[in-house]
Design an enzyme around this catalytic site. Structure first.
Site, short mmCIF file in Angstrom:
data_model
loop_
_atom_site.label_atom_id
_atom_site.label_comp_id
_atom_site.label_asym_id
_atom_site.label_seq_id
_atom_site.Cartn_x
_atom_site.Cartn_y
_atom_site.Cartn_z
CB THR A 45 -7.36 -10.84 0.80
OG1 THR A 45 -6.78 -11.79 -0.10
CG2 THR A 45 -6.37 -9.72 1.08
CG ASP A 90 -1.78 -1.24 1.35
OD1 ASP A 90 -2.42 -1.62 0.35
OD2 ASP A 90 -1.77 -1.85 2.42
CD GLN A 94 1.03 -9.22 -2.46
OE1 GLN A 94 1.96 -9.60 -3.15
NE2 GLN A 94 -0.20 -9.60 -2.71
CB SER A 128 -1.25 14.94 -4.62
OG SER A 128 -1.38 14.80 -6.03
N GLY A 130 -10.87 -2.98 1.68
CA GLY A 130 -11.56 -1.90 2.38
C GLY A 130 -11.22 -1.86 3.86
CE LYS A 167 3.28 -2.47 -4.57
NZ LYS A 167 2.84 -2.15 -3.21
#
Length: 430
Positions: free
Chosen positions: A130, A13, A224, A415, A302, A16
């Site tokens: 997951t 997270d 990952q 950003s 989520g 990438k």
């Protein structure tokens, strides 16, 4: 011509997707080399949001070849749905723009069922998967019972592969209290999906080696993060594949000499989804602030991400194990407004100072972070595109990160927009 590997250098997270998209303009081929659709990349291009899980990030750029390599485990039904979604957003995907390695292992429905059953029945310690079947599919790969893309093309071979897999899985399911797999229904589903997958199948190893000889630039895209690597991550709370840069070669079938530059993607702080150790995790207002400002929710699940201060000690490890030549520091703008920032420079283990996180789980649990404090900044860094746009303290923070991890910063992202990037070193420079 330079070929670049992009890897996440934390627990995933790290941003990438944006960086790969930014680099893809300079590449001819974008190749995904490991992981499954448990990883998610969010791209924002001209205000349009694309959420990718199985497809390489390069598919949103016209004129590029995107490749799913043999190091990936692929859910064919998910891929077909994802292709349809991206097409609805105006992106054309054809066998000329997307190739899937013929030896890519498939994730089948019973892999996900097994994944979820194990996690729900695990009373010892949940891994935090997951539940999408990635781990069980990799198990079948090394157990030599997986079904691969090429098997879809021959009915007799497909039946043999299914029968071999069911001998193992039906015995396993019995122990977990699950019903046996319906062989006929599974074969029917595979025969139905095959015509939608096989047009993309190709000898990727051959294609990429030819592209390399022709002087084409290849961008190798990982999923990952290195701290989730099956060998060098915080085991057992890891993914089921090698995530570090060395996997790029075996994950597509090209020699390690083809890799010219390794770019590690790193957040200006640290996050983690799921279970496992996290030395700098914050359970206070600062942690909540990082999560809120950074919109820290998983693209795939989520799930709310755990947040903490930047861990330079862990990053030194991943820079070493992946041979990282430079880092892309993302989400610097999330740190705007903090009066004081903290960076972990090592750990205290029972009174002994360590400059790395030990392998043993019990020792990891006893490690407490040793922090160095730096003054923050009140000005906004959001949208900065040059060093001149950054506050002095933000520049000092970036420079101190470089010193602590012994690796230069090649890019700074301020950003989600691809153009809001400060380029220090072009990884594709010859």
């Amino acid at each position: 011509m330079a070929n670049v590997v992009v890897v996440g250098a934390q627990w995933g997270d790290e941003g990438k997707g944006k960086i790969v998209d930014w680099l893809s303009e300079r590449a001819d081929v974008i190749a995904r080399f490991q992981g499954g659709h448990n990883a998610g990349h969010t791209l924002v291009i001209d205000g349009q949001v694309y959420k990718l899980h199985a497809l390489p990030s390069g598919v949103v750029r016209g004129g590029k070849l995107s490749v799913i390599g043999n190091g990936v485990v692929l859910d064919p039904w998910h891929l077909v749905k994802e292709i349809a979604t991206i097409r609805e957003q105006g992106i054309e995907i054809t066998p000329e723009t997307l190739m899937i390695a013929e030896n890519t292992p498939l994730i089948l429905p019973f892999h996900g069922e097994l994944d979820r059953a194990r996690e729900s029945q695990n009373s010892v310690a949940k891994i935090g998967t997951t539940g999408r079947g990635i781990g069980p599919a990799y198990e079948d790969k090394v157990g030599r019972r997986v079904i691969r893309v090429a098997d879809l093309a021959d009915a007799a071979t497909l039946e043999l592969r299914v029968d071999r897999a069911l001998v193992h899985h039906n015995a396993l399911r019995s122990g977990l209290g699950l019903d046996p797999i319906d062989r006929d229904a599974l074969l029917a589903a595979l025969r139905e999906i095959a015509p939608q997958i096989l047009p993309f199948a190709a000898p990727v190893w051959k294609v990429l080696n030819e592209k390399r000889k022709a002087g084409k630039r290849i961008l190798f895209e990982g999923a990952q993060g290195a701290l989730l690597d099956i060998d060098f991550g915080t085991y057992p709370f890891v993914t089921s594949s090698n995530v570090i840069a060395g996997q790029a070669a075996t994950g597509v079938g090209i020699g390690p000499g083809a890799i010219n530059y390794v770019l590690g993607i790193v957040k200006a702080y640290t996050t983690r989804v799921g279970e496992g150790p996290f030395p700098t995790e914050l359970h206070d207002a600062d942690g909540e602030r990082l999560g809120t400002r950074g919109h820290e929710f998983g693209t795939t699940t989520g799930r709310k991400r755990r947040c903490g201060w930047f861990d330079a000690a862990l990053l030194r490890q991943t820079c070493a194990t992946s041979g990282i030549n430079g880092i892309a520091l993302t989400k610097l703008d999330v740190l705007d407004g903090f009066e004081t920032l903290r960076i972990c420079v090592g750990y205290d283990l029972d009174g002994t100072r360590l400059d790395y996180l030990p392998t043993a789980a019990d020792q990891q649990a006893r490690c407490t972070p040793i922090y160095e404090e730096m003054p923050g900044w009140s000005e906004s860094t959001e949208g900065a595109r040059s060093w001149a746009d950054l506050p002095a303290n933000a520049i000092k923070y970036v420079r101190r990160v470089e010193e602590l991890i012994d690796c230069p910063v090649a890019m700074v992202s301020t950003s989600p927009e691809r153009e809001d990037t400060i380029l220090v070193t072009d990884p594709f420079a010859d």
